[in-house]
Design an enzyme around this catalytic site. Structure first.
Site, short mmCIF file in Angstrom:
data_model
loop_
_atom_site.label_atom_id
_atom_site.label_comp_id
_atom_site.label_asym_id
_atom_site.label_seq_id
_atom_site.Cartn_x
_atom_site.Cartn_y
_atom_site.Cartn_z
N GLU A 91 0.98 -1.31 -0.03
CA GLU A 91 0.04 -0.06 -0.10
C GLU A 91 0.89 1.16 0.02
OE1 GLU A 91 -3.33 -0.67 0.22
OE2 GLU A 91 -3.85 -1.97 1.89
N CYS A 150 -18.88 -7.02 -16.16
CA CYS A 150 -18.87 -7.69 -17.50
C CYS A 150 -17.74 -8.64 -17.69
CB CYS A 150 -18.62 -6.72 -18.71
SG CYS A 150 -16.99 -6.01 -18.62
N TYR A 181 -15.56 -0.79 -2.67
CA TYR A 181 -15.04 -0.72 -3.75
C TYR A 181 -15.46 -1.88 -4.62
CZ TYR A 181 -12.10 2.88 -1.86
OH TYR A 181 -11.81 4.04 -1.31
#
Ligand code: TTP
Ligand code: MG
Ligand code: ZN
Length: 192
Positions: A91, A150, A181
């Site tokens: 991170e 998708c 998220y």
């Protein structure tokens, strides 16, 4: 592995397996008897243990570091003091920009530095720290996730607030996972 020093950057969107890839690469160095450590920002409490056991039973240290100038100094000083040959930083986008010089200098000084971080924020704009590391990297590992809409390769992180796309003026830093998220392809990434 890289006795001459090396800067490697693992990047991509959320849910791409960046942390897993980072740990895999650090553990591979432990198998090769390198002295290694992992650093992670104190901002992310999704994992917090101070020792990690690699699959061969050997331990390596995982330091939780504050995301300020003092934290950047700590990463540099702990690495030098303990003589770590390999360090992983997870991170990395959460640290101040000074981490770029610190990690690049460690690589110049012979350390194999592996940094993992988001290239883009929820708006699709670059995180400066990751960008500056990427242009200096000796190797880049670019990972993608899978678009939740998708199924195409996802290169973006969609922030959702109450299930709706977060607006452009939402703060850059918002620690979270699947509740906030989703991985999305370019076509399904929405910033109102
Ligand atoms: P990551 O480790 O990138 O997310 P991850 O664990 O899902 O991905 P991977 O499997 O590849 O390791 O963590 C991203 C953190 O950054 C998470 O706490 C959310 C936060 N974040 C922001 O603060 N702002 C943003 O704009 C985005 C996209 C994420
Ligand atoms: Mg991660
Ligand atoms: Zn899609």
């Amino acid at each position: 592995m890289h006795p001459e020093g090396f800067l490697e950057v693992i990047t991509g969107p959320m849910f791409a397996g960046k942390t897993t890839e980072l740990i895999k690469r650090v553990e591979r160095q432990i198998f090769a008897k390198r002295k290694a450590a992992l650093f992670k920002p104190a901002i992310d409490n999704r994992y917090s243990e101070n020792h990690v056991v690699a699959h061969n039973g050997l331990k390596y240290e995982a330091f939780v570091i504050p995301t300020d100038e003092e934290g950047v100094r700590q990463i540099y000083e702990i690495t030098k003091r303990e003589g770590f040959e390999v360090i992983g930083v997870d991170e990395v986008q959460f640290f101040p920009i000074s981490i770029v010089e610190a990690l690049n200098t460690l690589a110049d000084e012979g350390v194999y530095v592996i940094a993992s971080g988001l290239n883009l924020d929820f708006k699709g704009d670059p995180f400066e720290v990751t960008r500056e590391l990427l242009v200096r990297a000796d190797n880049i590992v670019y990972l993608t996730a899978i678009c939740t809409i998708c199924g195409a390769p996802a290169t973006r992180s969609q922030r959702l607030i109450d299930g709706k796309p977060a607006p452009r003026d939402s703060p850059i830093i918002l620690v979270g996972g699947q509740e906030a998220y989703e991985a999305r392809c370019r076509r399904h990434h929405i910033v109102p």
